[in-house]
Scaffold this motif. Structure first.
Motif, PDB file in Angstrom:
ATOM      1  N   UNK A 113       0.852  -1.186   0.000  1.00 27.69           N
ATOM      2  CA  UNK A 113       0.000   0.000   0.000  1.00 27.69           C
ATOM      3  C   UNK A 113       0.889   1.237   0.000  1.00 27.69           C
ATOM      4  N   UNK A 114       0.675   2.113  -0.963  1.00 25.71           N
ATOM      5  CA  UNK A 114       1.455   3.348  -1.068  1.00 25.71           C
ATOM      6  C   UNK A 114       0.557   4.538  -0.764  1.00 25.71           C
ATOM      7  N   UNK A 115       1.029   5.412   0.142  1.00 28.58           N
ATOM      8  CA  UNK A 115       0.243   6.567   0.591  1.00 28.58           C
ATOM      9  C   UNK A 115       1.108   7.817   0.489  1.00 28.58           C
ATOM     10  N   UNK A 116       0.558   8.859  -0.136  1.00 25.90           N
ATOM     11  CA  UNK A 116       1.271  10.142  -0.220  1.00 25.90           C
ATOM     12  C   UNK A 116       0.785  11.052   0.913  1.00 25.90           C
ATOM     13  N   UNK A 117       1.756  11.631   1.638  1.00 28.79           N
ATOM     14  CA  UNK A 117       1.424  12.490   2.778  1.00 28.79           C
ATOM     15  C   UNK A 117       2.277  13.754   2.733  1.00 28.79           C
ATOM     16  N   UNK A 118       1.922  14.696   3.569  1.00 30.64           N
ATOM     17  CA  UNK A 118       2.736  15.889   3.785  1.00 30.64           C
ATOM     18  C   UNK A 118       3.488  15.720   5.099  1.00 30.64           C
ATOM     19  N   UNK A 119       4.766  16.097   5.083  1.00 30.85           N
ATOM     20  CA  UNK A 119       5.590  15.975   6.284  1.00 30.85           C
ATOM     21  C   UNK A 119       6.409  17.247   6.464  1.00 30.85           C
ATOM     22  N   UNK A 120       7.013  17.389   7.635  1.00 34.02           N
ATOM     23  CA  UNK A 120       7.668  18.639   8.015  1.00 34.02           C
ATOM     24  C   UNK A 120       9.175  18.557   7.801  1.00 34.02           C
ATOM     25  N   UNK A 121       9.734  19.625   7.230  1.00 33.11           N
ATOM     26  CA  UNK A 121      11.182  19.827   7.173  1.00 33.11           C
ATOM     27  C   UNK A 121      11.475  21.230   7.706  1.00 33.11           C
ATOM     28  N   UNK A 134       7.438  28.906  13.693  1.00 34.09           N
ATOM     29  CA  UNK A 134       6.646  28.441  12.548  1.00 34.09           C
ATOM     30  C   UNK A 134       7.331  28.761  11.225  1.00 34.09           C
ATOM     31  N   UNK A 135       8.012  29.889  11.131  1.00 35.65           N
ATOM     32  CA  UNK A 135       8.659  30.229   9.860  1.00 35.65           C
ATOM     33  C   UNK A 135       9.942  29.436   9.625  1.00 35.65           C
ATOM     34  N   UNK A 136      10.338  28.580  10.582  1.00 30.59           N
ATOM     35  CA  UNK A 136      11.464  27.662  10.367  1.00 30.59           C
ATOM     36  C   UNK A 136      11.017  26.396   9.638  1.00 30.59           C
ATOM     37  N   UNK A 137       9.718  26.207   9.502  1.00 29.12           N
ATOM     38  CA  UNK A 137       9.186  24.922   9.051  1.00 29.12           C
ATOM     39  C   UNK A 137       8.568  24.999   7.662  1.00 29.12           C
ATOM     40  N   UNK A 138       8.663  23.889   6.971  1.00 26.54           N
ATOM     41  CA  UNK A 138       8.115  23.787   5.605  1.00 26.54           C
ATOM     42  C   UNK A 138       7.448  22.425   5.462  1.00 26.54           C
ATOM     43  N   UNK A 139       6.353  22.368   4.696  1.00 22.76           N
ATOM     44  CA  UNK A 139       5.676  21.108   4.426  1.00 22.76           C
ATOM     45  C   UNK A 139       6.098  20.564   3.057  1.00 22.76           C
ATOM     46  N   UNK A 140       6.570  19.329   3.054  1.00 18.77           N
ATOM     47  CA  UNK A 140       6.943  18.644   1.818  1.00 18.77           C
ATOM     48  C   UNK A 140       6.005  17.454   1.616  1.00 18.77           C
ATOM     49  N   UNK A 141       6.086  16.827   0.447  1.00 20.97           N
ATOM     50  CA  UNK A 141       5.266  15.660   0.154  1.00 20.97           C
ATOM     51  C   UNK A 141       6.148  14.454  -0.117  1.00 20.97           C
ATOM     52  N   UNK A 142       5.679  13.301   0.311  1.00 22.52           N
ATOM     53  CA  UNK A 142       6.422  12.078   0.057  1.00 22.52           C
ATOM     54  C   UNK A 142       5.561  10.864   0.319  1.00 22.52           C
ATOM     55  N   UNK A 143       6.112   9.688   0.033  1.00 26.19           N
ATOM     56  CA  UNK A 143       5.397   8.435   0.259  1.00 26.19           C
ATOM     57  C   UNK A 143       5.639   7.973   1.688  1.00 26.19           C
ATOM     58  N   UNK A 144       4.553   7.772   2.401  1.00 26.86           N
ATOM     59  CA  UNK A 144       4.644   7.456   3.828  1.00 26.86           C
ATOM     60  C   UNK A 144       5.449   6.198   4.085  1.00 26.86           C
ATOM     61  N   UNK A 145       5.319   5.194   3.211  1.00 24.87           N
ATOM     62  CA  UNK A 145       6.038   3.942   3.426  1.00 24.87           C
ATOM     63  C   UNK A 145       7.546   4.103   3.248  1.00 24.87           C
ATOM     64  N   UNK A 146       7.993   5.213   2.642  1.00 28.78           N
ATOM     65  CA  UNK A 146       9.417   5.474   2.454  1.00 28.78           C
ATOM     66  C   UNK A 146       9.981   6.402   3.533  1.00 28.78           C
ATOM     67  N   UNK A 147       9.125   6.956   4.373  1.00 29.63           N
ATOM     68  CA  UNK A 147       9.551   7.911   5.394  1.00 29.63           C
ATOM     69  C   UNK A 147       9.781   7.203   6.725  1.00 29.63           C
ATOM     70  N   UNK A 148      10.592   7.801   7.615  1.00 30.87           N
ATOM     71  CA  UNK A 148      10.753   7.217   8.952  1.00 30.87           C
ATOM     72  C   UNK A 148       9.426   7.168   9.687  1.00 30.87           C
ATOM     73  N   UNK A 149       9.282   6.189  10.560  1.00 27.13           N
ATOM     74  CA  UNK A 149       8.017   6.027  11.279  1.00 27.13           C
ATOM     75  C   UNK A 149       7.696   7.219  12.164  1.00 27.13           C
ATOM     76  N   UNK A 150       8.738   7.879  12.695  1.00 21.49           N
ATOM     77  CA  UNK A 150       8.505   8.988  13.631  1.00 21.49           C
ATOM     78  C   UNK A 150       8.588  10.349  12.943  1.00 21.49           C
ATOM     79  N   UNK A 151       8.367  10.387  11.617  1.00 17.18           N
ATOM     80  CA  UNK A 151       8.423  11.662  10.912  1.00 17.18           C
ATOM     81  C   UNK A 151       7.329  12.595  11.453  1.00 17.18           C
ATOM     82  N   UNK A 152       7.664  13.883  11.575  1.00 12.51           N
ATOM     83  CA  UNK A 152       6.716  14.884  12.065  1.00 12.51           C
ATOM     84  C   UNK A 152       5.824  15.319  10.905  1.00 12.51           C
ATOM     85  N   UNK A 153       4.508  15.329  11.122  1.00 15.74           N
ATOM     86  CA  UNK A 153       3.580  15.687  10.051  1.00 15.74           C
ATOM     87  C   UNK A 153       2.771  16.939  10.365  1.00 15.74           C
TER      88      UNK A 153
END
Length: 241
Positions: A113-121, A134-153
């Protein structure tokens, strides 16, 4: 000499019939199994899409064909085993089937199962100890199954926290890289508010521990008595009776 040949041919004829029957069965079996597999695949895909859809945008579900030829499976009812597995990436799916004679069976399949999500950088490198704005943060997109489990969203959930390690721009931000900001520090003079039914008393005390919002901190009151209070703000604690 001809008679033995006829005898051999007579003996071989039943074997040829058996082989022909087996071949015919193999030719017909995929059609029967295929029809069941189509229904099974569709229902498994629907279940996984529904579950993973709560996490983000489902962009693909691939159900692996079983390694062995399965028998009859009428009215397949897929379910997710209660084993703590994620609902994305490689997933194990159980299926209840009605087999021959109405006998209930359970089978297990594998799916991807592949899921696209937004995550924080972070938008730029930050040093250890930096307070996150808040201005230190940016939302990116990626596949959840390829991201670390504890990624901040959720960027709002970490505003005001502190970098526990150097943070690099444009890399997924992980929960372990942050910690809550201490609002009370050891040795500080703090205000302690004791509250109970019908009363509220405020007094000063000395903090004996560091503490972030909501954490329990020991304080030493004027009479040298050690109390424990909950951090409610900068240099402020509450004790509820």
């Amino acid at each position: 000499m001809r008679q033995p040949t006829r005898q051999r041919q007579a003996r071989q004829r039943p074997m040829r019939l058996v082989i022909a029957a087996l071949a015919l069965g193999l030719l017909l079996a995929p059609a029967v199994v295929g029809a069941d597999t189509d229904t099974l695949t569709r229902r498994v895909t629907q279940l996984l899409s529904q579950q993973a859809g709560e996490l983000g945008e489902v962009i693909g579900v691939s159900v692996h064909a079983p390694s062995a030829v399965l028998g009859q499976c009428d009215d397949p009812q897929p379910f997710l085993p209660d084993n703590g597995q994620r609902h994305y990436g490689r997933v194990s799916v159980g299926v209840h089937c009605d087999g021959p004679g109405g006998r209930r069976q359970t089978r297990y399949l594998q799916a991807e199962v592949s899921v696209r999500v937004r995550y924080v950088t972070v938008t730029h490198d930050l040093n250890r100890g930096s307070v996150i704005a808040r201005n230190d943060l940016h939302l990116a997109q990626g596949r959840l199954e390829k991201l670390p489990r504890d990624v901040v969203r959720d960027p709002q959930a970490i505003v005001g926290q502190v970098a526990a390690a150097p943070l690099r721009a444009d890399t997924p931000l992980r929960a372990y890289q942050l910690h809550a900001r201490d609002l009370v520090k050891r040795g500080q003079r703090v205000t302690v508010i004791a509250r109970g039914a019908g009363f509220e008393v405020s007094r000063e005390a000395e903090a004996l521990d560091n503490g972030a919002m909501g954490e329990q901190v020991r304080v030493r009151a004027g009479n040298r008595k050690i109390l424990r209070g909950r951090v409610t703000g900068p240099r402020r604690l509450a004790i509820d009776f």
